[in-house]
Write an enzyme that holds these catalytic residues in place. Structure first.
Site, short mmCIF file in Angstrom:
data_model
loop_
_atom_site.label_atom_id
_atom_site.label_comp_id
_atom_site.label_asym_id
_atom_site.label_seq_id
_atom_site.Cartn_x
_atom_site.Cartn_y
_atom_site.Cartn_z
CE LYS A 178 -10.70 0.25 12.60
NZ LYS A 178 -10.24 0.95 11.40
CE LYS B 275 -7.71 -3.42 15.04
NZ LYS B 275 -6.62 -3.47 14.05
CB ILE C 107 0.83 -6.56 14.43
CG1 ILE C 107 1.25 -7.38 13.21
CG2 ILE C 107 2.02 -6.28 15.36
CD1 ILE C 107 2.12 -6.63 12.23
CG ASN D 276 -0.17 -0.08 2.51
OD1 ASN D 276 0.58 0.82 2.84
ND2 ASN D 276 -0.31 -1.18 3.25
#
Ligand code: CTP
Length: 400
Positions: free
Chosen positions: A337, A341, A307, A210
């Site tokens: 999010k 997470k 990760i 990207n």
């Protein structure tokens, strides 16, 4: 303006036209409260007299390695021990080469070897000399040994050339010296930062990736190091120079990045995931280059590990900070999010605006944490990075 109160600064002056600026530098250092002693090389004395620097520093200037009278007073070992910082300005190409080779053929290079103090260099030379591969390699060697560089600045040079190589101005050098001593908001903390894109190999010559430039992650690494943290940067492939005082570990794929981060996570206090990790990788890496054939083809992709979520869900996890790049419903997605997470903080930015985000030098973000939020107005990524580091320091201290 950071101060240098009661610091012993040993100023090395080598032989370049910028040596005339050393007089002003001595004045700036003293104004900030430092004690200054000066060593001049033979070349430096062609450009400026020891008398000038003696008058400004208030101390006799040191010039010779083997000088019986000097050795009775302050010899090279005493000078090396006296220094809290060895600042070399200007640092010419020749001096940088001699330092990198570990030579001890004059007083300045001998003291540089003999001192346990940190070394700050302000390079000054013709732009072509600065760009030469030999100088680049010498500078990399010195950086790897812990030397810190300030400058060189770019612009018009004494020789008429235009480009990088001009010695930084004395106030900038004095500020850089003071910052080396500044006790920052992350003093003694261990920080790991991921940055840049990842590359997911398809075959020996192709990959999926990207447009992440890595600029934000590198700016955060610089800001964390400036704030006193022992900083490690786990970086995907980018076109940026490794920051000073930051341990930089290059990786290519998401899986490599995960391995490095897991190896570091248990030993760190703060984990900042700034990398644009590829969400998917090819299910198989072909051993041979894929040849074209049919008009249409498809790729089978598998999910990469997350990760940040992996680190955040470790037992005794560090204070975890994530980034959320969104085009709409910014804060709602970011908050979601953060919860999903299990993060302590998330930095949300709106990537629908081309002036900020990927590749650009500016950013504008909203930082959310469990107990609050802060909107950081549009500014250069270095400024935004410093503000994020301040918030991390505050919130992690309250949290842990
Ligand atoms: N991240 C990570 N590992 C991944 C994917 C993301 O560490 N495999 C981290 C990023 O470094 C960033 C945050 O997670 O801090 C971004 O989360 P992500 O869910 O990937 O957000 P987006 O990239 O915005 O993706 P999407 O909106 O599709 O969920």
């Amino acid at each position: 303006m950071a101060h240098l109160f009661n610091r012993n600064i040993l100023l090395g002056v080598s032989g370049g036209i910028a040596a005339y600026k050393s007089a002003e530098l001595v004045r700036q250092l003293r104004e900030r409260g430092a004690w200054v002693r000066v060593i001049m090389t033979r070349g430096a004395r062609e450009f400026i007299t020891p008398l000038t620097l003696q008058a400004l520093s208030g101390n006799p200037v040191h010039t010779e390695l083997l000088d019986a009278t000097a050795e009775q007073g302050m010899g090279h070992i005493e000078l090396a021990r006296w220094a809290d910082l060895l600042l070399i300005a200007p640092a010419t190409a020749d001096l940088i080469a001699r330092l990198s080779a570990g030579r001890a053929d004059d007083l300045l290079t001998t003291v540089a070897l003999a001192t346990p103090a940190p070394v700050l260099l302000a390079p000054a030379m013709n732009q072509q000399m600065w760009r030469d591969a030999a100088t680049t390699a010498n500078v990399a060697t010195l950086r790897a040994r812990g030397a810190v560089l300030v400058g060189p600045a770019a612009g018009e040079q004494a020789c008429g050339d235009v480009g990088p190589g001009r010695m930084e101005e004395p106030p900038v050098i004095a500020e850089a010296a003071a910052r080396l001593f500044a006790s920052g908001v992350l003093d003694g903390k261990r920080v790991v930062i991921t940055a840049g894109p990842t590359r997911e190999a398809l075959d020996p010559v192709r990959y999926l990736s990207n447009h992440s430039s890595g600029k934000m992650g590198y700016a955060l690494a610089r800001a964390a190091a400036e704030a006193g943290a022992r900083t490690t940067l786990v970086s995907g492939p980018v076109d940026l120079q490794a920051p000073d005082r930051v341990h930089t570990l290059p990786v290519t794929s998401a899986q490599q990045m995960l391995q490095q981060c897991l190896a570091l996570a248990r030993e760190c206090d703060i984990f900042i995931a700034c990398a644009a990790v590829a969400d998917y990788r090819p299910a198989q890496i072909q051993q041979r280059k894929i040849k074209k054939g049919a008009q249409q083809t498809s790729l089978q992709l598998v999910r990469n590990p997350d990760i940040l979520a992996t680190v955040a869900n470790l037992e005794n996890s560090p204070f975890c900070v994530g980034f959320a790049a969104e085009t709409n419903d910014l804060l709602a997605y970011a908050r979601d999010k953060m919860q999903r997470k299990n993060l302590d903080m998330i930095v949300a930015n709106d990537v629908s605006d081309p002036a900020v985000g990927f590749g650009s030098d500016d950013n504008e973000v909203t930082v959310l944490w469990r107990g609050g939020e802060a909107a950081l107005a549009r500014a250069g990524k270095n400024t935004i990075a410093r503000q994020i580091v301040e918030l991390i320091a505050r919130c992690s201290a309250a949290d842990h």
